[in-house]
Design a protein around this motif. Structure first.
Motif, PDB file in Angstrom:
ATOM      1  N   ASP A 100       0.813  -1.218   0.000  1.00  0.00           N
ATOM      2  CA  ASP A 100       0.000   0.000   0.000  1.00  0.00           C
ATOM      3  C   ASP A 100       0.846   1.268   0.000  1.00  0.00           C
ATOM      4  O   ASP A 100       0.415   2.304  -0.512  1.00  0.00           O
ATOM      5  CB  ASP A 100      -0.936   0.024   1.208  1.00  0.00           C
ATOM      6  CG  ASP A 100      -2.044  -1.009   1.099  1.00  0.00           C
ATOM      7  OD1 ASP A 100      -2.254  -1.568   0.002  1.00  0.00           O
ATOM      8  OD2 ASP A 100      -2.698  -1.275   2.127  1.00  0.00           O
ATOM      9  N   TRP A 101       2.020   1.214   0.581  1.00  0.00           N
ATOM     10  CA  TRP A 101       2.861   2.413   0.724  1.00  0.00           C
ATOM     11  C   TRP A 101       3.904   2.537  -0.389  1.00  0.00           C
ATOM     12  O   TRP A 101       4.762   3.391  -0.338  1.00  0.00           O
ATOM     13  CB  TRP A 101       3.549   2.402   2.077  1.00  0.00           C
ATOM     14  CG  TRP A 101       2.629   2.687   3.221  1.00  0.00           C
ATOM     15  CD1 TRP A 101       1.278   2.489   3.284  1.00  0.00           C
ATOM     16  CD2 TRP A 101       2.987   3.229   4.491  1.00  0.00           C
ATOM     17  NE1 TRP A 101       0.790   2.854   4.515  1.00  0.00           N
ATOM     18  CE2 TRP A 101       1.822   3.310   5.265  1.00  0.00           C
ATOM     19  CE3 TRP A 101       4.198   3.621   5.041  1.00  0.00           C
ATOM     20  CZ2 TRP A 101       1.815   3.791   6.556  1.00  0.00           C
ATOM     21  CZ3 TRP A 101       4.190   4.099   6.343  1.00  0.00           C
ATOM     22  CH2 TRP A 101       3.010   4.195   7.092  1.00  0.00           C
ATOM     23  N   ARG A 102       3.828   1.727  -1.406  1.00  0.00           N
ATOM     24  CA  ARG A 102       4.854   1.750  -2.442  1.00  0.00           C
ATOM     25  C   ARG A 102       4.917   3.063  -3.205  1.00  0.00           C
ATOM     26  O   ARG A 102       5.936   3.368  -3.814  1.00  0.00           O
ATOM     27  CB  ARG A 102       4.691   0.563  -3.385  1.00  0.00           C
ATOM     28  CG  ARG A 102       3.469   0.590  -4.238  1.00  0.00           C
ATOM     29  CD  ARG A 102       3.304  -0.718  -5.021  1.00  0.00           C
ATOM     30  NE  ARG A 102       2.115  -0.720  -5.839  1.00  0.00           N
ATOM     31  CZ  ARG A 102       0.886  -0.975  -5.413  1.00  0.00           C
ATOM     32  NH1 ARG A 102       0.688  -1.269  -4.141  1.00  0.00           N
ATOM     33  NH2 ARG A 102      -0.135  -0.955  -6.238  1.00  0.00           N
ATOM     34  N   HIS A 103       3.857   3.872  -3.177  1.00  0.00           N
ATOM     35  CA  HIS A 103       3.857   5.156  -3.881  1.00  0.00           C
ATOM     36  C   HIS A 103       3.972   6.343  -2.930  1.00  0.00           C
ATOM     37  O   HIS A 103       3.853   7.481  -3.358  1.00  0.00           O
ATOM     38  CB  HIS A 103       2.597   5.295  -4.744  1.00  0.00           C
ATOM     39  CG  HIS A 103       2.475   4.213  -5.773  1.00  0.00           C
ATOM     40  ND1 HIS A 103       3.398   4.036  -6.779  1.00  0.00           N
ATOM     41  CD2 HIS A 103       1.556   3.235  -5.932  1.00  0.00           C
ATOM     42  CE1 HIS A 103       3.043   3.004  -7.516  1.00  0.00           C
ATOM     43  NE2 HIS A 103       1.929   2.490  -7.021  1.00  0.00           N
ATOM     44  N   ARG A 104       4.196   6.081  -1.676  1.00  0.00           N
ATOM     45  CA  ARG A 104       4.357   7.161  -0.700  1.00  0.00           C
ATOM     46  C   ARG A 104       5.762   7.739  -0.797  1.00  0.00           C
ATOM     47  O   ARG A 104       6.641   7.170  -1.448  1.00  0.00           O
ATOM     48  CB  ARG A 104       4.094   6.629   0.710  1.00  0.00           C
ATOM     49  CG  ARG A 104       2.650   6.182   0.878  1.00  0.00           C
ATOM     50  CD  ARG A 104       2.119   6.593   2.173  1.00  0.00           C
ATOM     51  NE  ARG A 104       0.715   6.237   2.304  1.00  0.00           N
ATOM     52  CZ  ARG A 104       0.113   6.121   3.447  1.00  0.00           C
ATOM     53  NH1 ARG A 104       0.772   6.321   4.565  1.00  0.00           N
ATOM     54  NH2 ARG A 104      -1.159   5.831   3.503  1.00  0.00           N
ATOM     55  N   PRO A 105       6.002   8.862  -0.111  1.00  0.00           N
ATOM     56  CA  PRO A 105       7.359   9.436  -0.125  1.00  0.00           C
ATOM     57  C   PRO A 105       8.397   8.409   0.352  1.00  0.00           C
ATOM     58  O   PRO A 105       8.098   7.521   1.152  1.00  0.00           O
ATOM     59  CB  PRO A 105       7.252  10.608   0.848  1.00  0.00           C
ATOM     60  CG  PRO A 105       5.798  10.979   0.823  1.00  0.00           C
ATOM     61  CD  PRO A 105       5.051   9.678   0.626  1.00  0.00           C
ATOM     62  N   ALA A 149      10.341   2.892   5.510  1.00  0.00           N
ATOM     63  CA  ALA A 149       9.890   2.389   6.817  1.00  0.00           C
ATOM     64  C   ALA A 149       9.009   1.153   6.646  1.00  0.00           C
ATOM     65  O   ALA A 149       9.149   0.174   7.388  1.00  0.00           O
ATOM     66  CB  ALA A 149       9.142   3.482   7.567  1.00  0.00           C
ATOM     67  N   ALA A 150       8.125   1.198   5.674  1.00  0.00           N
ATOM     68  CA  ALA A 150       7.255   0.050   5.428  1.00  0.00           C
ATOM     69  C   ALA A 150       8.063  -1.168   4.996  1.00  0.00           C
ATOM     70  O   ALA A 150       7.799  -2.292   5.445  1.00  0.00           O
ATOM     71  CB  ALA A 150       6.203   0.402   4.378  1.00  0.00           C
ATOM     72  N   LEU A 151       9.041  -0.958   4.150  1.00  0.00           N
ATOM     73  CA  LEU A 151       9.884  -2.074   3.698  1.00  0.00           C
ATOM     74  C   LEU A 151      10.777  -2.590   4.823  1.00  0.00           C
ATOM     75  O   LEU A 151      11.032  -3.799   4.921  1.00  0.00           O
ATOM     76  CB  LEU A 151      10.729  -1.646   2.494  1.00  0.00           C
ATOM     77  CG  LEU A 151       9.932  -1.421   1.208  1.00  0.00           C
ATOM     78  CD1 LEU A 151      10.828  -0.798   0.138  1.00  0.00           C
ATOM     79  CD2 LEU A 151       9.310  -2.714   0.711  1.00  0.00           C
TER      80      LEU A 151
END
Length: 126
Positions: free
Chosen positions: A89-94, A100-102
């Motif tokens: 879900d966060w792959r397109h976030r800054p 952090a997600a990874l």
């Protein structure tokens, strides 16, 4: 306090903080619940927070430490799909948020090993 006694208490503290966070900031946890799971994300968030609090108590108590640490290791494996969901879900976030997600993904491995080590240590003292 000997190092062998600090480690379970540190894990218990980590679990307790995470458990409380599920109730004080549930929206950020709701977003990580895999959509394939049935029911409301909030139900899963609350249930996982309650489990973390129960695990924290069990790891903190020497009498229940071994069994509960094994359960904590299984729990860390079980919540891995939520971390994967967050990374997707966060792959397109800054970049900092994406990183952090990874970073959460490989973090599960030392958590599982830590809990297993606590279980083994508790068995050795029983």
């Amino acid at each position: 306090m000997p190092r062998s006694e600090r480690s379970p208490l540190l894990l218990a503290g980590l679990l307790a903080v995470a458990g409380v966070a599920h109730f004080t900031s549930p929206r950020r946890f709701d977003a990580t619940i895999p959509r394939a799971l049935p029911g409301s994300p909030r139900t899963w968030t609350s249930a996982s927070g309650a489990v973390e609090l129960a695990l924290a108590a069990g790891v903190a108590l020497p009498r229940t430490r071994s069994a509960t640490a094994k359960a904590a290791a299984a729990f860390f494996v079980g919540v891995f799909p939520a971390n994967v969901q967050m990374a997707v879900d966060w792959r397109h976030r800054p970049a900092p948020l994406r990183a952090a997600a990874l970073a959460r993904l490989p973090l599960q491995v030392p958590l599982v090993l830590w809990a297993r080590g606590i279980a083994r240590g508790a068995e050795g003292r029983a």
